[in-house]
Scaffold this active site. Structure first.
Site, short mmCIF file in Angstrom:
data_model
loop_
_atom_site.label_atom_id
_atom_site.label_comp_id
_atom_site.label_asym_id
_atom_site.label_seq_id
_atom_site.Cartn_x
_atom_site.Cartn_y
_atom_site.Cartn_z
N HIS A 69 -9.77 2.09 9.75
CA HIS A 69 -9.18 0.97 9.10
C HIS A 69 -9.80 0.77 7.80
O HIS A 69 -10.90 0.11 7.80
CB HIS A 69 -9.10 -0.32 9.80
CG HIS A 69 -8.42 -1.52 9.13
ND1 HIS A 69 -7.74 -2.52 9.88
CD2 HIS A 69 -7.97 -1.59 8.01
CE1 HIS A 69 -7.18 -3.28 8.97
NE2 HIS A 69 -7.25 -2.90 7.73
N HIS A 71 -9.43 0.47 3.32
CA HIS A 71 -8.71 0.34 2.15
C HIS A 71 -9.21 1.30 0.90
O HIS A 71 -10.34 0.78 0.48
CB HIS A 71 -8.69 -1.10 1.78
CG HIS A 71 -7.88 -1.83 2.86
ND1 HIS A 71 -6.38 -1.93 2.97
CD2 HIS A 71 -8.15 -2.56 3.91
CE1 HIS A 71 -5.93 -2.58 3.88
NE2 HIS A 71 -7.14 -3.05 4.45
N LEU A 72 -8.59 2.22 0.72
CA LEU A 72 -9.22 2.90 -0.50
C LEU A 72 -8.64 2.86 -1.89
O LEU A 72 -9.34 3.45 -2.78
CB LEU A 72 -9.16 4.59 -0.10
CG LEU A 72 -9.80 5.18 1.04
CD1 LEU A 72 -9.43 6.76 1.23
CD2 LEU A 72 -11.36 5.20 0.82
N HIS A 188 -0.65 -5.63 11.80
CA HIS A 188 -1.67 -6.99 11.21
C HIS A 188 -0.59 -8.08 11.60
O HIS A 188 0.36 -8.48 11.27
CB HIS A 188 -1.67 -6.61 9.61
CG HIS A 188 -2.00 -7.99 9.07
ND1 HIS A 188 -3.15 -7.90 8.11
CD2 HIS A 188 -1.59 -9.18 9.16
CE1 HIS A 188 -3.21 -9.11 7.72
NE2 HIS A 188 -2.62 -10.15 8.32
N ASP A 314 -12.40 -2.56 8.37
CA ASP A 314 -11.46 -3.01 7.34
C ASP A 314 -11.92 -3.16 5.97
O ASP A 314 -11.95 -4.41 5.52
CB ASP A 314 -11.02 -4.46 7.92
CG ASP A 314 -9.62 -4.87 7.26
OD1 ASP A 314 -9.13 -4.27 6.08
OD2 ASP A 314 -9.24 -6.03 7.55
#
Ligand SMILES: [Zn+2]
Ligand SMILES: [Zn+2]
Length: 433
Positions: A69, A71-72, A188, A314
Site C-alpha cells: 500500500h 501512494h506514488l 478502503h 500507506d
C-alpha cells in the site's frame, strides 16, 4: 504483475549475518552467496568467487519487505513523489517490492494510463513495483472499470483507495468480476455519512480538543458490509489499513466462518494512539485516524494471532506547503516507507509486545500472499530478495532522513532503533553496501 528495470542479477557474498527467515524456520549465523541474482549457497566459510563481499557480522539478514500500500502520486503530483523517488525510498526501507494505489490524477482506470506507468517503471523503478487499478471509473463510484482488460495490462489488483465503494450493489458486482480476473479487490472501508471528513478519532481526546471526529463505527460498519458481500459471493477480498477494534472483531469472526479475507495494518496505527493528537502535528493527521489505546491493543493482538497478516505503510507523501498549515486545513496522510521497520522495532519489538519474527513475516511473506505475489524467501534457488538490519543502531529521524520527495513523517524528530543497512531486490543491490 511487478515491473522494474531489466538489469542483470549481481554476484554477492554476505558474510556472517544472523540469517532469520521465520517462514523457512532458519535462524543461524551463516554466509549467503548470490550468483547472478539468485541465492546459490547458504552455509559457513563459503567461497567468495571474486564476488562483491558484504561483511554482515552483528547484522540480521531477513527476507526483504513487501509493501502492499503505497501512494506514488504519479501521474499528477510528481512534485510529491515519482516512481523513481518512491522506489528509492522503498529500497532504503528494506523493501523488494511495493504496490502503488491508483488514486492519482488521472486515476489509473484504463489500460492506457496503466500502460504508461508500467513503461515508466521499467525505465526508472529502483525495485519492482506493481500497480493497482481502480474499481470504478475515476473512482467516482458509479461505473466499474474494464477489470479484465486492466488485469491483462498488468494490474496487480483493484481498489478505490482514498474513498469507499459506497454502493453495495456495485461492490457486489466488483467482487463477481474481480474473481474472473484472479486479482484481489482491496477496500478502503469508510461510511462517509458517519466519518464526515472528521479530523481525528471520535473519543475523549477529540471531545477535549473540540474537533469534528471520525468514529470507529464508520470504519467497522463498512468492514461488516464488505465481509457480508464477500461471504455471500464466496469471493476473497483484502481490507486496507484497519484501525478499529470493532473491525478486527468482524474480520476475526468472518475468517472463522470461512470468508477468504485478508487485512493489513499500518505502523502508525500499531505504534500510536489518539493521545498523540494533542500535539496538533499535521503529520499525525491521516485517514483512518489514530484511535484509542484499546484499538491499538486489538490491532497488535490481531497481528500476533494472524487475523491481520500484512503490515502496509500507506505511504502518502504531501508537499511541505500543504502540511505546514493549521491542523484542520492539512490533508490526510503520512509517509512511511523509510521508517516502517524502525518504528515497529522500536515500539513493538524492543518493549516485548511483538516478536521480531512476527514483524518480519508480516512485512514480507504476509503481504505477498495477500496479493498472490512470490514470497521473498531465503532458500537456495530463490531470487535474492533480502534485507540486512542493524538492530543496535539508534538514530534520530530528521528532514534529511528521506529519499522520498516528501517529508511528512509522523516520526520527525524522534529517536528510533533498528536501521536498514542493505537491500537486495530482484537479485540486485539497491541500497547500502
Ligand atoms: Zn485508504
Ligand atoms: Zn492509502
Amino acid at each position: 504483475m511487478l515491473f522494474g528495470k531489466d538489469a542483470p542479477g549481481e554476484n554477492i557474498v554476505v558474510r556472517g549475518a544472523r540469517v532469520l527467515d521465520p517462514v523457512q524456520g532458519v535462524d543461524a549465523i551463516l554466509d549467503l552467496r548470490v550468483d547472478g541474482g539468485v541465492i546459490a549457497a547458504l552455509g559457513t566459510g563459503l567461497d567468495t568467487n571474486a564476488h562483491r563481499i558484504i561483511d554482515a557480522q552483528g547484522l540480521v539478514l531477513a527476507p526483504a519487505f513487501v509493501d502492499p500500500h503505497v501512494h506514488l502520486r504519479t501521474p499528477g503530483r510528481e512534485d510529491e513523489e515519482t516512481i523513481a523517488s518512491g522506489t528509492a525510498a522503498a529500497a532504503a526501507g528494506g523493501y523488494c517490492a511495493i504496490l502503488a494505489m491508483p488514486n492519482t490524477d488521472p486515476v489509473v482506470d484504463c489500460a492506457a494510463t496503466l500502460g504508461s506507468l508500467v513503461e515508466t517503471a521499467r525505465a526508472e523503478a529502483e525495485i519492482p513495483v506493481g500497480f493497482l487499478a481502480s474499481i470504478t471509473k475515476g473512482q467516482a463510484g458509479l461505473e466499474l472499470t474494464e477489470m479484465g482488460e486492466l488485469a491483462q495490462a498488468g494490474a496487480a489488483g483493484f481498489t478505490d483507495d482514498g474513498v469507499p465503494v459506497t454502493s453495495a450493489a456495485l461492490m457486489r458486482r466488483a467482487l463477481q468480476y474481480g474473481s474472473v480476473t484472479g486479482r484481489r479487490i482491496a477496500l478502503h472501508c469508510e461510511e462517509l455519512t458517519l466519518s464526515r471528513d472528521g479530523q481525528m478519532h471520535e473519543g475523549e481526546v477529540s471531545a477535549e480538543l473540540g474537533f469534528t471526529a471520525y468514529p470507529s463505527v464508520a470504519e467497522s460498519l463498512m468492514v461488516e458490509r464488505d465481509l457480508a458481500l464477500a461471504a455471500y459471493e464466496r469471493q476473497p477480498l483484502h481490507l486496507l489499513h484497519l484501525s478499529a477494534w470493532e473491525s478486527v472483531q468482524a474480520l476475526r469472526r468472518a475468517r472463522a466462518e470461512g470468508v477468504q479475507a485478508t487485512a493489513e495494518v499500518t505502523p502508525h496505527h500499531l505504534c500510536r494512539t489518539d493521545e498523540a493528537m494533542r500535539s496538533l502535528d499535521p503529520n499525525l493527521k491521516m485517514n483512518p485516524p489514530l484511535r484509542a489505546a484499546s484499538d491499538r491493543t486489538a490491532l497488535v493482538e490481531a497481528l500476533k494471532d494472524g487475523t491481520i497478516t500484512a503490515i502496509a505503510t500507506d505511504h502518502a507523501p504531501h508537499a511541505r506547503h500543504e502540511k505546514e498549515v493549521p491542523f484542520e486545513a492539512a490533508p490526510f496522510g503520512v509517509t512511511g516507507l523509510e521508517t516502517a521497520f524502525a518504528a515497529l522495532f522500536t515500539n513493538l519489538v524492543e518493549p516485548g509486545l511483538v516478536p521480531l519474527e512476527t514483524i518480519l513475516e508480516r512485512m514480507s511473506a504476509g503481504p505477498a500472499r495477500a496479493y498472490g505475489l512470490d514470497e521473498p524467501r531465503i532458500v537456495v534457488g530463490a531470487t535474492a530478495n533480502v534485507v540486512l538490519l542493524d538492530l543496535k543502531a539508534s538514530y534520530r529521524i530528521t528532514d534529511d532522513s528521506f529519499r522520498s520527495r516528501s517529508v511528512n513523517s509522523w516520526l520527525l524528530g524522534e529517536t528510533v532503533k533498528g536501521r536498514v543497512r542493505t537491500t537486495i531486490a530482484a537479485g540486485r543491490l539497491v541500497y547500502g553496501a
